[in-house]
Design an enzyme around this catalytic site. Structure first.
Site, short mmCIF file in Angstrom:
data_model
loop_
_atom_site.label_atom_id
_atom_site.label_comp_id
_atom_site.label_asym_id
_atom_site.label_seq_id
_atom_site.Cartn_x
_atom_site.Cartn_y
_atom_site.Cartn_z
N ARG A 1 32.84 34.62 47.06
CA ARG A 1 33.19 36.21 47.16
C ARG A 1 33.53 36.55 48.48
NH1 ARG A 1 33.00 34.29 43.01
NH2 ARG A 1 31.23 34.64 41.40
N SER B 1 27.41 41.88 38.77
CA SER B 1 26.41 41.36 39.51
C SER B 1 26.02 42.52 40.60
CB SER B 1 26.39 39.73 40.12
OG SER B 1 26.49 39.04 38.83
N GLU C 1 26.51 42.34 46.37
CA GLU C 1 27.97 41.76 46.20
C GLU C 1 28.76 43.10 46.03
OE1 GLU C 1 28.42 38.59 43.24
OE2 GLU C 1 30.19 39.81 42.72
C1 LIG Z 1 30.78 43.68 33.63
C2 LIG Z 1 31.35 43.29 34.83
C3 LIG Z 1 31.44 41.55 35.12
C4 LIG Z 1 31.71 41.14 36.29
N1 LIG Z 1 31.78 39.65 36.50
C5 LIG Z 1 32.18 39.17 37.30
C6 LIG Z 1 32.31 37.69 37.42
O1 LIG Z 1 32.02 37.13 36.52
N2 LIG Z 1 32.83 37.17 38.55
C7 LIG Z 1 33.27 38.06 39.64
O2 LIG Z 1 33.68 37.31 40.66
N3 LIG Z 1 33.18 39.25 39.55
C8 LIG Z 1 32.85 39.74 38.52
N4 LIG Z 1 32.70 41.23 38.37
C9 LIG Z 1 32.93 41.87 39.55
C10 LIG Z 1 34.29 42.48 39.83
O3 LIG Z 1 34.98 42.62 38.42
C11 LIG Z 1 35.43 41.42 40.54
O4 LIG Z 1 34.83 41.57 41.88
C12 LIG Z 1 36.96 41.56 40.63
O5 LIG Z 1 37.33 40.64 41.30
C13 LIG Z 1 37.05 43.08 41.21
O6 LIG Z 1 38.58 43.40 41.14
P1 LIG Z 1 39.02 44.99 41.19
O7 LIG Z 1 40.32 44.96 40.69
O8 LIG Z 1 38.08 45.60 40.23
O9 LIG Z 1 38.54 45.31 42.60
P2 LIG Z 1 38.03 46.59 43.29
O10 LIG Z 1 36.69 46.53 42.55
O11 LIG Z 1 38.83 47.62 42.95
O12 LIG Z 1 37.81 46.36 44.79
C14 LIG Z 1 37.11 45.00 45.21
C15 LIG Z 1 37.40 45.01 46.78
O13 LIG Z 1 38.73 44.34 46.58
C16 LIG Z 1 39.64 45.07 47.34
N5 LIG Z 1 41.14 45.05 46.77
C17 LIG Z 1 41.20 45.43 45.68
N6 LIG Z 1 42.54 45.16 45.44
C18 LIG Z 1 43.08 44.67 46.35
C19 LIG Z 1 44.44 44.29 46.78
N7 LIG Z 1 45.51 44.48 46.08
N8 LIG Z 1 44.71 43.96 48.02
C20 LIG Z 1 43.73 43.63 49.11
N9 LIG Z 1 42.28 44.19 48.76
C21 LIG Z 1 42.09 44.68 47.57
C22 LIG Z 1 39.12 46.59 47.55
O14 LIG Z 1 39.46 47.25 48.55
C23 LIG Z 1 37.46 46.25 47.48
O15 LIG Z 1 37.30 45.95 48.71
C24 LIG Z 1 32.32 42.06 37.36
C25 LIG Z 1 32.27 43.12 37.06
C26 LIG Z 1 31.98 43.81 35.90
C27 LIG Z 1 31.69 45.26 35.85
#
Ligand SMILES: Cc1cc2nc3c(=O)[nH]c(=O)nc-3n(C[C@H](O)[C@H](O)[C@H](O)COP(=O)(O)OP(=O)(O)OC[C@H]3O[C@@H](n4cnc5c(N)ncnc54)[C@H](O)[C@@H]3O)c2cc1C
Length: 304
Positions: A174, A223, A293
């Site tokens: 992560r 998580s 996280e």
């Molecule tokens: C039901 C559920 C299940 C999940 N299961 C998992 C799992 O199995 N494994 C896992 O790893 N995560 C999981 N997650 C967490 C999440 O989906 C991941 O961390 C995902 O990668 C976040 O992507 P996002 O586009 O929503 O980013 P955001 O939540 O919008 O942003 C997360 C971080 O990334 C940065 N960011 C976003 N886009 C960019 C970009 N283009 N350039 C630079 N920085 C950026 C943001 O500024 C922030 O710091 C889960 C979440 C939920 C709700």
């Protein structure tokens, strides 16, 4: 206030920004007060112009993907949210390589690659974020992580967008060097492999495990805590009898103790208070300090 808000509002609205948008509409936890401005840039040029406006005025910026790993404050955010999400651009497949925009859905990309006879993303199917968010977080599940297939990243550097070889040595659990504040990822090149005949089954199995074990019908950010060395956060929390524990509308999921869910009407304050309570109890009973996280939106503010 050091900046000229009226001129910023004019410049951002000219680029298509919306004003006064509830953060609860932008994040999967469904909490958070209003953001002053929200822009979903469709092209790098628009993104660049928005960054230039904010840099010139030292106006605060936050970058989001699908908002599935962030917790915004109830007070909202006086600044610009740049949301790289749902840009609608189709990923470009060429042989075993694919180039996908940061706003692409990771799950949709995983499904399409399996349909095209490719493997490498099948374990990540079901993660509800964008490709950009997955690169930033080095998202992973069930033994796979995006790092394993990431080859090149398109980033904003000194006023321009450039392709760089992925800095895989700096990516871990992560963690990546591509995360905001500071770095903007606009696309990623992934190197997949020919399907050995197991990809569809693996993907279906991972999705089934999610449906059975995760509270997918309630808003959450997945998580809540990172996996502590040698433990599982969910098992520690459950061992401390915290399953079902509530603060206001926030609850430690009854299905999976590693998730905090919004049962309806939760505030960000409720979620923060519950996170702290879980940390205190688990630390008191086991000596393990759980590290969130989920990122606090306040920690993502960037002033150029
Ligand atoms: C039901 C559920 C299940 C999940 N299961 C998992 C799992 O199995 N494994 C896992 O790893 N995560 C999981 N997650 C967490 C999440 O989906 C991941 O961390 C995902 O990668 C976040 O992507 P996002 O586009 O929503 O980013 P955001 O939540 O919008 O942003 C997360 C971080 O990334 C940065 N960011 C976003 N886009 C960019 C970009 N283009 N350039 C630079 N920085 C950026 C943001 O500024 C922030 O710091 C889960 C979440 C939920 C709700």
């Amino acid at each position: 206030m050091l900046y000229d808000r009226d001129s910023i509002a004019r410049a951002l609205k000219d680029l298509g920004a919306k004003e006064n948008v509830p953060l609860s509409e932008l994040v999967s936890f469904r909490v958070g007060g209003p953001a002053a401005f929200v822009l979903q840039p469709r092209e790098e040029a628009t993104l660049c112009r928005a960054l230039n406006v904010c840099r010139a005025e030292r106006f605060p910026v936050i970058l989001l993907g699908n908002g599935t790993n962030v917790l915004p404050p109830d007070e909202g955010f006086e600044g610009l949210i740049l949301q790289l999400s749902g840009d609608g651009s189709a990923p470009a497949f060429e042989g075993e390589k694919v180039v996908a925009g940061a706003g692409c859905s990771l799950t949709a990309l995983a499904k399409e690659s399996v349909q095209r006879g490719l493997m490498g993303l099948e374990r990540l199917c079901g993660i509800p974020g964008t490709v950009g968010g997955a690169v930033a977080m080095n998202a992973g599940a069930y033994g796979g992580e995006i790092k394993n297939v990431l080859r090149r990243v398109r980033c904003y550097r000194d006023g321009a967008f450039v392709w760089e070889d992925a800095r895989l040595d700096e990516m871990g659990y992560r963690r990546s060097p591509y995360t905001w504040p500071g770095t903007v990822v606009t696309a990623a090149e992934l190197q997949l492999m020919p399907d050995d005949g197991t990809a569809a089954e693996t993907m279906a199995d991972c999705m089934r495990r999610r449906r059975e074990k995760q509270p997918l019908s309630l808003p959450s950010a997945g998580s809540t805590f990172k996996r502590p060395e040698g433990h599982f956060a969910g098992a520690l929390i459950e061992g401390c009898h915290l399953k079902g524990c509530t603060v206001g509308g926030a609850q430690v999921s009854e299905l999976h103790a590693g998730f905090i869910v919004n049962r309806g009407g939760a505030t960000a304050g409720d979620i923060h208070a519950l996170i702290r309570h879980v940390q205190d109890v688990v630390y008191g009973e086991t000596g393990v300090m759980l590290e969130p996280e989920v990122k606090r939106l306040e920690d993502l503010v960037c002033i150029f």
